[in-house]
Motif scaffolding. Structure first.
Motif, PDB file in Angstrom:
ATOM      1  N   ASN A  51       0.831  -1.215   0.000  1.00 52.76           N
ATOM      2  CA  ASN A  51       0.000   0.000   0.000  1.00 52.76           C
ATOM      3  C   ASN A  51       0.860   1.257   0.000  1.00 52.76           C
ATOM      4  OD1 ASN A  51      -2.330  -1.539   0.039  1.00 52.76           O
ATOM      5  ND2 ASN A  51      -2.461  -1.560   2.280  1.00 52.76           N
ATOM      6  N   GLU A  52       1.984   1.210   0.732  1.00 60.53           N
ATOM      7  CA  GLU A  52       2.879   2.378   0.742  1.00 60.53           C
ATOM      8  C   GLU A  52       3.469   2.627  -0.633  1.00 60.53           C
ATOM      9  OE1 GLU A  52       5.791   1.765   3.712  1.00 60.53           O
ATOM     10  OE2 GLU A  52       4.502   2.423   5.379  1.00 60.53           O
ATOM     11  N   LYS A  53       3.895   1.562  -1.313  1.00 65.97           N
ATOM     12  CA  LYS A  53       4.453   1.729  -2.658  1.00 65.97           C
ATOM     13  C   LYS A  53       3.402   2.271  -3.624  1.00 65.97           C
ATOM     14  CE  LYS A  53       7.966  -1.890  -2.257  1.00 65.97           C
ATOM     15  NZ  LYS A  53       8.428  -3.198  -2.771  1.00 65.97           N
ATOM     16  N   GLN A  54       2.172   1.760  -3.511  1.00 68.62           N
ATOM     17  CA  GLN A  54       1.109   2.234  -4.385  1.00 68.62           C
ATOM     18  C   GLN A  54       0.812   3.711  -4.129  1.00 68.62           C
ATOM     19  OE1 GLN A  54      -0.208   0.617  -6.802  1.00 68.62           O
ATOM     20  NE2 GLN A  54      -1.768   2.125  -7.396  1.00 68.62           N
ATOM     21  N   ALA A  55       0.789   4.104  -2.828  1.00 68.81           N
ATOM     22  CA  ALA A  55       0.548   5.512  -2.500  1.00 68.81           C
ATOM     23  C   ALA A  55       1.678   6.395  -3.021  1.00 68.81           C
ATOM     24  CB  ALA A  55       0.399   5.669  -0.986  1.00 68.81           C
ATOM     25  N   GLU A  56       2.931   5.909  -2.942  1.00 69.04           N
ATOM     26  CA  GLU A  56       4.064   6.673  -3.451  1.00 69.04           C
ATOM     27  C   GLU A  56       3.971   6.873  -4.962  1.00 69.04           C
ATOM     28  OE1 GLU A  56       7.501   8.882  -3.157  1.00 69.04           O
ATOM     29  OE2 GLU A  56       6.244   8.046  -1.555  1.00 69.04           O
ATOM     30  N   ARG A  57       3.571   5.822  -5.670  1.00 73.22           N
ATOM     31  CA  ARG A  57       3.407   5.948  -7.121  1.00 73.22           C
ATOM     32  C   ARG A  57       2.300   6.936  -7.469  1.00 73.22           C
ATOM     33  NH1 ARG A  57       4.538   0.270  -7.115  1.00 73.22           N
ATOM     34  NH2 ARG A  57       2.297  -0.191  -7.029  1.00 73.22           N
ATOM     35  N   GLU A  58       1.211   6.885  -6.682  1.00 74.30           N
ATOM     36  CA  GLU A  58       0.123   7.826  -6.945  1.00 74.30           C
ATOM     37  C   GLU A  58       0.552   9.267  -6.686  1.00 74.30           C
ATOM     38  OE1 GLU A  58      -3.136   6.550  -4.605  1.00 74.30           O
ATOM     39  OE2 GLU A  58      -3.612   4.803  -5.859  1.00 74.30           O
ATOM     40  N   ARG A  59       1.339   9.492  -5.610  1.00 73.27           N
ATOM     41  CA  ARG A  59       1.830  10.839  -5.341  1.00 73.27           C
ATOM     42  C   ARG A  59       2.753  11.322  -6.472  1.00 73.27           C
ATOM     43  NH1 ARG A  59       2.087   8.980   0.083  1.00 73.27           N
ATOM     44  NH2 ARG A  59       4.290   8.381  -0.204  1.00 73.27           N
ATOM     45  N   GLU A  60       3.628  10.437  -6.978  1.00 74.34           N
ATOM     46  CA  GLU A  60       4.500  10.828  -8.089  1.00 74.34           C
ATOM     47  C   GLU A  60       3.698  11.174  -9.334  1.00 74.34           C
ATOM     48  OE1 GLU A  60       7.242   7.694  -8.662  1.00 74.34           O
ATOM     49  OE2 GLU A  60       8.398   8.095  -6.825  1.00 74.34           O
ATOM     50  N   LYS A  61       2.666  10.381  -9.619  1.00 73.22           N
ATOM     51  CA  LYS A  61       1.827  10.685 -10.779  1.00 73.22           C
ATOM     52  C   LYS A  61       1.124  12.029 -10.603  1.00 73.22           C
ATOM     53  CE  LYS A  61       0.868   5.922 -12.208  1.00 73.22           C
ATOM     54  NZ  LYS A  61      -0.202   4.912 -12.399  1.00 73.22           N
ATOM     55  N   GLU A  62       0.673  12.302  -9.375  1.00 73.01           N
ATOM     56  CA  GLU A  62      -0.006  13.571  -9.125  1.00 73.01           C
ATOM     57  C   GLU A  62       0.948  14.750  -9.298  1.00 73.01           C
ATOM     58  OE1 GLU A  62      -2.725  15.656  -5.598  1.00 73.01           O
ATOM     59  OE2 GLU A  62      -1.828  13.668  -5.315  1.00 73.01           O
ATOM     60  N   LEU A  63       2.193  14.602  -8.786  1.00 74.66           N
ATOM     61  CA  LEU A  63       3.186  15.664  -8.961  1.00 74.66           C
ATOM     62  C   LEU A  63       3.523  15.878 -10.435  1.00 74.66           C
ATOM     63  CD1 LEU A  63       5.634  14.922  -6.004  1.00 74.66           C
ATOM     64  CD2 LEU A  63       4.045  16.832  -6.196  1.00 74.66           C
ATOM     65  N   ASP A  64       3.652  14.779 -11.191  1.00 72.63           N
ATOM     66  CA  ASP A  64       3.926  14.917 -12.627  1.00 72.63           C
ATOM     67  C   ASP A  64       2.792  15.620 -13.347  1.00 72.63           C
ATOM     68  OD1 ASP A  64       6.305  13.638 -12.211  1.00 72.63           O
ATOM     69  OD2 ASP A  64       5.567  11.646 -12.798  1.00 72.63           O
ATOM     70  N   ALA A  65       1.557  15.313 -12.932  1.00 72.19           N
ATOM     71  CA  ALA A  65       0.407  15.967 -13.566  1.00 72.19           C
ATOM     72  C   ALA A  65       0.388  17.464 -13.262  1.00 72.19           C
ATOM     73  CB  ALA A  65      -0.892  15.314 -13.099  1.00 72.19           C
ATOM     74  N   ILE A  66       0.742  17.825 -12.002  1.00 81.56           N
ATOM     75  CA  ILE A  66       0.772  19.239 -11.636  1.00 81.56           C
ATOM     76  C   ILE A  66       1.871  19.964 -12.418  1.00 81.56           C
ATOM     77  CG2 ILE A  66       1.216  20.849  -9.745  1.00 81.56           C
ATOM     78  CD1 ILE A  66      -0.073  18.778  -7.876  1.00 81.56           C
ATOM     79  N   LYS A  67       3.072  19.342 -12.518  1.00 79.64           N
ATOM     80  CA  LYS A  67       4.157  19.948 -13.281  1.00 79.64           C
ATOM     81  C   LYS A  67       3.786  20.132 -14.738  1.00 79.64           C
ATOM     82  CE  LYS A  67       7.959  18.261 -10.404  1.00 79.64           C
ATOM     83  NZ  LYS A  67       9.151  17.374 -10.379  1.00 79.64           N
ATOM     84  N   GLU A  68       3.155  19.123 -15.323  1.00 78.24           N
ATOM     85  CA  GLU A  68       2.768  19.217 -16.732  1.00 78.24           C
ATOM     86  C   GLU A  68       1.727  20.301 -16.945  1.00 78.24           C
ATOM     87  OE1 GLU A  68       1.015  16.306 -20.272  1.00 78.24           O
ATOM     88  OE2 GLU A  68       1.469  15.522 -18.282  1.00 78.24           O
ATOM     89  N   GLN A  69       0.835  20.494 -15.932  1.00 78.64           N
ATOM     90  CA  GLN A  69      -0.213  21.493 -16.077  1.00 78.64           C
ATOM     91  C   GLN A  69       0.345  22.910 -16.024  1.00 78.64           C
ATOM     92  OE1 GLN A  69      -3.280  21.161 -13.160  1.00 78.64           O
ATOM     93  NE2 GLN A  69      -4.486  22.885 -13.941  1.00 78.64           N
ATOM     94  N   TYR A  70       1.310  23.142 -15.126  1.00 73.10           N
ATOM     95  CA  TYR A  70       1.819  24.492 -14.924  1.00 73.10           C
ATOM     96  C   TYR A  70       3.085  24.776 -15.734  1.00 73.10           C
ATOM     97  CZ  TYR A  70      -1.508  25.152 -11.110  1.00 73.10           C
ATOM     98  OH  TYR A  70      -2.635  25.283 -10.385  1.00 73.10           O
ATOM     99  N   LEU A  71       3.922  23.777 -15.944  1.00 71.93           N
ATOM    100  CA  LEU A  71       5.186  23.992 -16.650  1.00 71.93           C
ATOM    101  C   LEU A  71       5.154  23.540 -18.094  1.00 71.93           C
ATOM    102  CD1 LEU A  71       7.689  22.873 -13.864  1.00 71.93           C
ATOM    103  CD2 LEU A  71       6.866  25.169 -14.364  1.00 71.93           C
ATOM    104  N   GLY A  72       4.155  22.752 -18.428  1.00 74.39           N
ATOM    105  CA  GLY A  72       4.093  22.235 -19.792  1.00 74.39           C
ATOM    106  C   GLY A  72       4.901  20.960 -19.932  1.00 74.39           C
ATOM    107  N   SER A  73       4.471  20.129 -20.823  1.00 77.31           N
ATOM    108  CA  SER A  73       5.136  18.848 -21.032  1.00 77.31           C
ATOM    109  C   SER A  73       6.270  19.014 -22.020  1.00 77.31           C
ATOM    110  CB  SER A  73       4.143  17.803 -21.549  1.00 77.31           C
ATOM    111  OG  SER A  73       3.574  18.232 -22.767  1.00 77.31           O
ATOM    112  N   LYS A  74       7.361  18.311 -21.778  1.00 75.73           N
ATOM    113  CA  LYS A  74       8.520  18.310 -22.672  1.00 75.73           C
ATOM    114  C   LYS A  74       8.551  16.986 -23.415  1.00 75.73           C
ATOM    115  CE  LYS A  74      11.350  21.420 -19.867  1.00 75.73           C
ATOM    116  NZ  LYS A  74      12.631  21.581 -19.151  1.00 75.73           N
ATOM    117  N   LYS A  75       7.773  16.928 -24.449  1.00 76.81           N
ATOM    118  CA  LYS A  75       7.716  15.702 -25.241  1.00 76.81           C
ATOM    119  C   LYS A  75       8.783  15.748 -26.322  1.00 76.81           C
ATOM    120  CE  LYS A  75       2.756  15.076 -24.534  1.00 76.81           C
ATOM    121  NZ  LYS A  75       1.433  14.932 -25.189  1.00 76.81           N
TER     122      LYS A  75
END
Length: 377
Positions: free
Chosen positions: A90-114
């Motif tokens: 459960n801790e690993k799953q929560a950590e992955r979810e937090r990382e995904k949430e941070l990536d989504a926030i960065k992509e929303q405000y900073l833009g994606s570097k594809k």
């Protein structure tokens, strides 16, 4: 559950109770533990209700194997391991979810570097290499004749090999012919040529000199020819050498140097004093058109001499006009040059002064951002 919620639940059991996430997890673990204990208890009761075997040794082993306390301890250890594994998962799953949430926030405000996908052109994708490598040539191994190739020679001056200087080929052919004739005379046992052979050789050399003179006139580079000797092929090579291209009808020939520009003598002296040794490609093409007073649009890179390309024909036109006096000064200036920026106007003024200074022509620039009275004066 906070104290207010607990007091409300105790006062009125019918009202819903709101629990936090940690409390819900704690209650779920308690229910699971109670269910596991109940299952073990039913299993122990079932084992105790079974008939005992007659063999005492087997009864001892079965009693040891079915000891409730031992089974309970083992089950408790297994539950503890299972709970620890579930907690880490459960801790690993929560950590992955937090990382995904941070990536989504960065992509929303900073833009994606594809990373940009490189588009391969069809010409590059289906390119065929026509280059021949020496390692791919297997003819030398298959046939011994290719190991000692015969050197191509001209048959007494007849024909030429493409891509090689003709004059050099003629010299080699004459040398080869002389050596061959000498070998033939040695075989025949005579040292001098026959009279008819000498006469034929002299006639051949005279014809070769005439042909060489014509060949030299044709094969010379355009820079070695006079203006009247230039052919259409020479002009085409001249335009290719300087990357000159035209669009229009009845276009005059470009000038090769200042002497062929048909500018006035005084203006040529001004050009020489200004330090212009050779005209640039845009000047070669545009000055003859400007001298014909035709509309010209010239395109060239920065610093290639575009200003002089239109200033020199303009000054040539002005020198043919009568000088400006008090009688005709009201008619305005003889030439007007319009520029989009102040810097460009001042640059054109500086360039024009280089030539107009020697011709007695006054040059004035009128720009914005300065006093109109001073410029008017």
């Amino acid at each position: 559950m906070n104290p207010t919620t607990a007091a409300a639940a105790a006062a009125d059991p019918s009202k819903p109770v709101f629990l936090s996430k940690a409390e819900r997890q704690k209650l779920a673990l308690q229910r699971r533990e109670e269910a596991a204990n109940d299952h073990k208890r039913r299993a122990v009761d079932h084992l105790q209700s079974l008939p005992r075997p007659t063999n005492p040794s087997s009864d001892r082993r079965d009693s040891d194997r079915r000891d409730p306390d031992r089974e309970r301890d083992r089950e408790r250890d297994r539950d503890r391991d299972r709970r620890s594994r579930e907690h880490s998962r459960n801790e690993k799953q929560a950590e992955r979810e937090r990382e995904k949430e941070l990536d989504a926030i960065k992509e929303q405000y900073l833009g994606s570097k594809k990373p940009k996908k490189r588009v391969i052109k069809p010409s590059e994708k289906f390119r065929f290499s026509f280059d021949w490598e020496n390692t791919e040539d297997t003819s030398r191994d298959m046939n011994s004749l290719y190991q000692n190739p015969h050197e191509a020679r001209l048959l007494f001056g007849r024909g030429f090999l493409a891509g090689i200087d003709r004059r050099e080929q003629k010299k080699q052919a004459a040398r080869y012919e002389k050596e061959t004739r000498g070998e033939i005379r040695k075989k025949e046992g005579r040292l001098e040529e026959l009279p008819e052979e000498a006469a034929a050789q002299k006639q051949k050399e005279a014809a070769a000199e005439v042909y060489d003179a014509f060949d030299m006139r044709v094969d010379r580079h355009w820079s070695e020819k006079k203006l009247e000797e230039m052919t259409e092929r020479d002009w085409r090579i001249f335009r290719e050498d300087f990357n000159i291209s035209f669009k229009g009808s009845k276009l005059p020939r470009p000038m090769r140097n200042w002497a062929e520009s048909r500018l006035g003598g005084e203006l040529l002296k001004a050009v020489e004093k200004a330090g212009y040794k050779a005209p640039s490609p845009i000047q070669m093409a545009a000055i003859p058109l400007g001298l014909q007073q035709r509309d010209v649009i010239g395109i060239a890179e920065t610093g290639s001499g575009k200003t002089a390309a239109f200033v020199l024909p303009m000054l040539t036109y002005i020198t043919r006009l009568p000088p400006m006096t008090e009688e005709n000064e009201a008619e305005g200036p003889y030439a007007v040059v319009m520029a989009p920026t102040r810097e460009l106007a001042q640059q054109i003024e500086d360039e024009t002064v280089k030539f107009a200074h020697y011709l007695g022509i006054k040059v004035v620039s009128i720009v914005g951002g300065q006093s109109i009275e001073e410029q008017g004066f």
